[in-house]
Design a protein around this motif. Structure first.
Motif, PDB file in Angstrom:
ATOM      1  N   GLU A 159     -17.159  -9.002  11.507  1.00  0.00           N
ATOM      2  CA  GLU A 159     -15.721  -8.878  11.284  1.00  0.00           C
ATOM      3  C   GLU A 159     -15.308  -7.441  10.963  1.00  0.00           C
ATOM      4  O   GLU A 159     -16.036  -6.687  10.316  1.00  0.00           O
ATOM      5  CB  GLU A 159     -15.291  -9.786  10.129  1.00  0.00           C
ATOM      6  N   TYR A 160     -14.095  -7.099  11.393  1.00  0.00           N
ATOM      7  CA  TYR A 160     -13.457  -5.826  11.064  1.00  0.00           C
ATOM      8  C   TYR A 160     -12.030  -6.134  10.670  1.00  0.00           C
ATOM      9  O   TYR A 160     -11.265  -6.688  11.453  1.00  0.00           O
ATOM     10  CB  TYR A 160     -13.499  -4.903  12.280  1.00  0.00           C
ATOM     11  N   HIS A 161     -11.661  -5.789   9.427  1.00  0.00           N
ATOM     12  CA  HIS A 161     -10.381  -6.218   8.884  1.00  0.00           C
ATOM     13  C   HIS A 161      -9.490  -5.034   8.510  1.00  0.00           C
ATOM     14  O   HIS A 161      -8.612  -5.159   7.657  1.00  0.00           O
ATOM     15  CB  HIS A 161     -10.623  -7.076   7.637  1.00  0.00           C
ATOM     16  N   ALA A 162      -9.729  -3.869   9.126  1.00  0.00           N
ATOM     17  CA  ALA A 162      -9.016  -2.678   8.663  1.00  0.00           C
ATOM     18  C   ALA A 162      -8.427  -1.869   9.808  1.00  0.00           C
ATOM     19  O   ALA A 162      -8.243  -0.660   9.677  1.00  0.00           O
ATOM     20  CB  ALA A 162      -9.960  -1.803   7.846  1.00  0.00           C
ATOM     21  N   GLN A 163      -8.082  -2.540  10.916  1.00  0.00           N
ATOM     22  CA  GLN A 163      -7.599  -1.762  12.051  1.00  0.00           C
ATOM     23  C   GLN A 163      -6.260  -1.088  11.770  1.00  0.00           C
ATOM     24  O   GLN A 163      -5.873  -0.150  12.484  1.00  0.00           O
ATOM     25  CB  GLN A 163      -7.508  -2.630  13.305  1.00  0.00           C
ATOM     26  N   ASP A 164      -5.539  -1.519  10.731  1.00  0.00           N
ATOM     27  CA  ASP A 164      -4.257  -0.908  10.403  1.00  0.00           C
ATOM     28  C   ASP A 164      -4.329   0.062   9.225  1.00  0.00           C
ATOM     29  O   ASP A 164      -3.318   0.629   8.834  1.00  0.00           O
ATOM     30  CB  ASP A 164      -3.224  -1.999  10.094  1.00  0.00           C
ATOM     31  N   VAL A 165      -5.511   0.254   8.661  1.00  0.00           N
ATOM     32  CA  VAL A 165      -5.681   1.222   7.585  1.00  0.00           C
ATOM     33  C   VAL A 165      -5.900   2.597   8.220  1.00  0.00           C
ATOM     34  O   VAL A 165      -6.903   2.815   8.894  1.00  0.00           O
ATOM     35  CB  VAL A 165      -6.873   0.851   6.678  1.00  0.00           C
ATOM     36  N   PRO A 166      -4.988   3.550   8.020  1.00  0.00           N
ATOM     37  CA  PRO A 166      -5.023   4.783   8.806  1.00  0.00           C
ATOM     38  C   PRO A 166      -6.191   5.707   8.517  1.00  0.00           C
ATOM     39  O   PRO A 166      -6.530   6.558   9.330  1.00  0.00           O
ATOM     40  CB  PRO A 166      -3.689   5.464   8.444  1.00  0.00           C
ATOM     41  N   PHE A 167      -6.837   5.540   7.355  1.00  0.00           N
ATOM     42  CA  PHE A 167      -7.910   6.470   6.995  1.00  0.00           C
ATOM     43  C   PHE A 167      -9.296   5.840   7.080  1.00  0.00           C
ATOM     44  O   PHE A 167     -10.263   6.400   6.538  1.00  0.00           O
ATOM     45  CB  PHE A 167      -7.670   7.048   5.593  1.00  0.00           C
ATOM     46  N   PHE A 168      -9.426   4.689   7.753  1.00  0.00           N
ATOM     47  CA  PHE A 168     -10.737   4.038   7.847  1.00  0.00           C
ATOM     48  C   PHE A 168     -11.778   4.995   8.429  1.00  0.00           C
ATOM     49  O   PHE A 168     -12.837   5.221   7.832  1.00  0.00           O
ATOM     50  CB  PHE A 168     -10.640   2.769   8.701  1.00  0.00           C
ATOM     51  N   GLU A 169     -11.507   5.557   9.583  1.00  0.00           N
ATOM     52  CA  GLU A 169     -12.470   6.463  10.209  1.00  0.00           C
ATOM     53  C   GLU A 169     -12.545   7.796   9.472  1.00  0.00           C
ATOM     54  O   GLU A 169     -13.614   8.410   9.379  1.00  0.00           O
ATOM     55  CB  GLU A 169     -12.101   6.683  11.674  1.00  0.00           C
ATOM     56  N   GLU A 170     -11.421   8.238   8.932  1.00  0.00           N
ATOM     57  CA  GLU A 170     -11.381   9.500   8.214  1.00  0.00           C
ATOM     58  C   GLU A 170     -12.310   9.479   6.999  1.00  0.00           C
ATOM     59  O   GLU A 170     -12.858  10.510   6.598  1.00  0.00           O
ATOM     60  CB  GLU A 170      -9.935   9.768   7.773  1.00  0.00           C
ATOM     61  N   LEU A 171     -12.515   8.305   6.444  1.00  0.00           N
ATOM     62  CA  LEU A 171     -13.322   8.185   5.231  1.00  0.00           C
ATOM     63  C   LEU A 171     -14.778   8.569   5.477  1.00  0.00           C
ATOM     64  O   LEU A 171     -15.488   8.985   4.557  1.00  0.00           O
ATOM     65  CB  LEU A 171     -13.239   6.759   4.685  1.00  0.00           C
ATOM     66  N   VAL A 172     -15.238   8.431   6.718  1.00  0.00           N
ATOM     67  CA  VAL A 172     -16.622   8.818   7.037  1.00  0.00           C
ATOM     68  C   VAL A 172     -16.676   9.925   8.084  1.00  0.00           C
ATOM     69  O   VAL A 172     -17.742  10.228   8.628  1.00  0.00           O
ATOM     70  CB  VAL A 172     -17.451   7.610   7.505  1.00  0.00           C
ATOM     71  N   ALA A 173     -15.521  10.509   8.395  1.00  0.00           N
ATOM     72  CA  ALA A 173     -15.433  11.723   9.222  1.00  0.00           C
ATOM     73  C   ALA A 173     -15.952  11.556  10.647  1.00  0.00           C
ATOM     74  O   ALA A 173     -16.260  12.536  11.313  1.00  0.00           O
ATOM     75  CB  ALA A 173     -16.168  12.884   8.533  1.00  0.00           C
ATOM     76  N   ALA A 174     -16.067  10.316  11.120  1.00  0.00           N
ATOM     77  CA  ALA A 174     -16.518  10.095  12.494  1.00  0.00           C
ATOM     78  C   ALA A 174     -16.164   8.671  12.889  1.00  0.00           C
ATOM     79  O   ALA A 174     -16.146   7.772  12.046  1.00  0.00           O
ATOM     80  CB  ALA A 174     -18.030  10.308  12.615  1.00  0.00           C
TER      81      ALA A 174
ATOM     82  N   PRO B   5       0.828  -1.211   0.000  1.00  0.00           N
ATOM     83  CA  PRO B   5       0.000   0.000   0.000  1.00  0.00           C
ATOM     84  C   PRO B   5       0.861   1.258   0.000  1.00  0.00           C
ATOM     85  O   PRO B   5       1.857   1.340   0.715  1.00  0.00           O
ATOM     86  CB  PRO B   5      -0.808  -0.119   1.301  1.00  0.00           C
ATOM     87  N   ARG B   6       0.484   2.246  -0.796  1.00  0.00           N
ATOM     88  CA  ARG B   6       1.288   3.459  -0.906  1.00  0.00           C
ATOM     89  C   ARG B   6       1.229   4.308   0.349  1.00  0.00           C
ATOM     90  O   ARG B   6       2.019   5.238   0.506  1.00  0.00           O
ATOM     91  CB  ARG B   6       0.828   4.279  -2.118  1.00  0.00           C
ATOM     92  N   TRP B   7       0.308   3.996   1.261  1.00  0.00           N
ATOM     93  CA  TRP B   7       0.145   4.791   2.476  1.00  0.00           C
ATOM     94  C   TRP B   7       0.744   4.101   3.701  1.00  0.00           C
ATOM     95  O   TRP B   7       0.608   4.603   4.820  1.00  0.00           O
ATOM     96  CB  TRP B   7      -1.337   5.063   2.721  1.00  0.00           C
ATOM     97  N   ALA B   8       1.351   2.933   3.539  1.00  0.00           N
ATOM     98  CA  ALA B   8       1.857   2.177   4.682  1.00  0.00           C
ATOM     99  C   ALA B   8       3.371   2.091   4.639  1.00  0.00           C
ATOM    100  O   ALA B   8       3.979   1.984   3.571  1.00  0.00           O
ATOM    101  CB  ALA B   8       1.261   0.769   4.692  1.00  0.00           C
ATOM    102  N   GLY B   9       3.999   2.107   5.811  1.00  0.00           N
ATOM    103  CA  GLY B   9       5.428   1.898   5.903  1.00  0.00           C
ATOM    104  C   GLY B   9       5.775   0.433   5.724  1.00  0.00           C
ATOM    105  O   GLY B   9       4.965  -0.453   6.008  1.00  0.00           O
ATOM    106  N   ALA B  10       6.978   0.163   5.242  1.00  0.00           N
ATOM    107  CA  ALA B  10       7.392  -1.209   4.937  1.00  0.00           C
ATOM    108  C   ALA B  10       7.336  -2.096   6.170  1.00  0.00           C
ATOM    109  O   ALA B  10       7.053  -3.299   6.072  1.00  0.00           O
ATOM    110  CB  ALA B  10       8.789  -1.214   4.345  1.00  0.00           C
ATOM    111  N   ASP B  11       7.594  -1.547   7.355  1.00  0.00           N
ATOM    112  CA  ASP B  11       7.610  -2.364   8.567  1.00  0.00           C
ATOM    113  C   ASP B  11       6.223  -2.625   9.113  1.00  0.00           C
ATOM    114  O   ASP B  11       6.063  -3.343  10.098  1.00  0.00           O
ATOM    115  CB  ASP B  11       8.476  -1.693   9.643  1.00  0.00           C
ATOM    116  N   GLU B  12       5.185  -2.054   8.484  1.00  0.00           N
ATOM    117  CA  GLU B  12       3.819  -2.234   8.962  1.00  0.00           C
ATOM    118  C   GLU B  12       3.090  -3.359   8.229  1.00  0.00           C
ATOM    119  O   GLU B  12       1.989  -3.720   8.597  1.00  0.00           O
ATOM    120  CB  GLU B  12       3.027  -0.932   8.769  1.00  0.00           C
ATOM    121  N   VAL B  13       3.687  -3.881   7.171  1.00  0.00           N
ATOM    122  CA  VAL B  13       2.972  -4.765   6.261  1.00  0.00           C
ATOM    123  C   VAL B  13       3.541  -6.177   6.324  1.00  0.00           C
ATOM    124  O   VAL B  13       4.758  -6.367   6.373  1.00  0.00           O
ATOM    125  CB  VAL B  13       3.057  -4.233   4.814  1.00  0.00           C
TER     126      VAL B  13
END
Length: 416
Positions: free
Chosen positions: A360-375, A139-147
């Motif tokens: 299920e929730y599979h996106a706890q490491d995606v930094p913009f999950f909450e940002e996408l819906v502003a809350a 992912p272009r938004w993730a650091g190499a050590d996070e994946v």
């Protein structure tokens, strides 16, 4: 309420989050999300040509017409239903918003005041980016050590695709971190290096795999603590003998469910595995419609059903599955790798089911999950049901554009 447009946008997250937008001539808008698939937006685009002018209030009729139109492409199953499910969800959201009520109220009322969510923690490293053909990407938004590491471009189920070594300390830490976020149920993958078949086409677990699986579960339990429920995923990787060895290795441990040890069409194998091992089995994320679940329901081969609302074929099919499971004393835990739009939709539908185990929730490491819906959507491991109309959230279009997949349109805008 005649449909004026049906458009999509694809957010490039850990998976492709394909968001559907339906607008009517009188200005009502509904949002849905499709489970990812190759060529998905082109399918929706062609479906859009058919639905323009249709009455958005006639959800069943619109979806049935699209299913019939796609019958030459095999609409009894396959990725056609990924598109249909997202469109169906957007129509339900639109209609609920049009009359100013939450979706759960349109579906007859909620049983759950809040929907319990379980965190999928992958195989320790919480994130692996996957394209539509399960091709590994960074992912272009993730650091190499996070994946989680893997050979970029290789498909996930190719031998040697995943190269992340098993780290028991990392497993314990990941479990502890998820519990600290408020989750009281977690799922980890057990089909990791050391456990996955190493020859092309093989379903046989390597020697020593069962012992490694037990060590992994012990480490996860240590990190999660005694009060957290644990499920484990095998992704249909194994033959019967290998699945039996894994299940028996875990038989004396408190497992919430063991997911997809065998392909779902192997009904007799699942029955035998459940009876011989004593471990509760879960499955069904790749099945479409009630009829696909019916043999498993009738056979009693699963304890927990895991339909995915992004591809199961629509709300009506999902409700039939949940009701049939309830009548047989079975739990339901929807599979969900969606972004916040699909997750909010799945929560609204799940809130109406008395036999819900967790979503299920599979996106706890995606930094913009909450940002996408502003809350914040998930708070302390659950999603509250409110009086907000529809699915309760709308996408922030600026954030969608920021993380849009290159080459894909954003709700009719030119691709960047």
């Amino acid at each position: 309420m005649k449909i004026r447009s049906l458009t999509t946008a694809v957010v490039e997250a850990n998976f492709d989050w394909t968001i559907v937008r339906i607008e009517t001539e009188d200005g009502h808008v509904g949002w849905g999300e499709c489970f990812f698939a190759p060529g998905l937006t082109r399918i929706v685009e062609q479906m859009a040509d058919l639905v323009v002018g249709d009455d958005a209030r006639q959800i069943g009729a619109v979806v049935a017409r699209l299913r019939a139109a796609a019958s030459g492409a095999g609409s009894v199953g396959g990725i056609i239903h990924n598109a249909l499910s997202g469109i169906d969800g957007a129509l339900w959201d639109l209609n609920a918003r049009a009359i100013g009520v939450p979706l759960w109220r349109m579906l007859g009322g909620r049983v759950q005041d809040s929907v319990r969510v379980y965190a999928d923690c992958h195989g320790g490293a919480g994130l692996m980016g996957l394209g539509p053909m399960l091709d590994i990407r960074t992912p272009r938004w993730a650091g190499a050590d996070e994946v989680a590491t893997g050979e970029v471009g290789r498909s996930l189920f190719d031998p040697g695709a995943e190269t992340e070594p098993v780290d028991l300390a990392l497993l314990a830490r990941r479990a502890s971190e998820a519990v600290a976020k408020g989750f009281d149920a977690l799922k980890f993958d057990l089909d990791v290096p050391g456990l996955v078949p190493v020859r092309a086409g093989s379903r046989t677990m390597p020697v020593g795999g069962a012992s490694l699986a037990r060590d992994m579960v012990a480490a996860i339990r240590e990190g999660a603590g005694p009060d957290t429920e644990l499920a484990f995923d095998l992704h249909w990787r194994y033959d019967f003998g290998s699945a039996m060895r894994i299940a028996r290795a875990l038989a004396d441990l408190p497992v919430l469910w063991l997911e997809d040890p065998l392909p779902p069409e192997n009904v007799s194998g699942l029955i035998a595995l459940a009876g011989a091992s004593g471990v509760p089995l879960g499955g069904g994320e790749n099945l479409v419609g009630y009829r696909s679940f019916e043999p498993l329901l009738e056979a009693g081969s699963l304890s927990v059903l895991t339909p995915d609302l992004g591809k199961v074929g629509g709300v009506a099919e999902a409700r039939r599955i949940a009701e049939a499971a309830q009548s047989r004393g079975l739990g339901i835990a929807p599979h969900n790798i969606a972004g916040p739009i699909g997750t909010a939709f799945a929560a609204q539908v799940s809130a109406t089911w008395p036999n819900l185990v967790a979503l299920e929730y599979h996106a706890q490491d995606v930094p913009f999950f909450e940002e996408l819906v502003a809350a914040p959507l998930i708070v302390n491991g659950s999603i509250e049901m409110t009086e907000e109309p529809g699915i309760g959230v709308v996408p922030d279009l600026d954030v969608v554009r920021r993380w849009a997949k290159p080459g894909e349109t954003v709700f009719g805008e030119e691709p960047r």
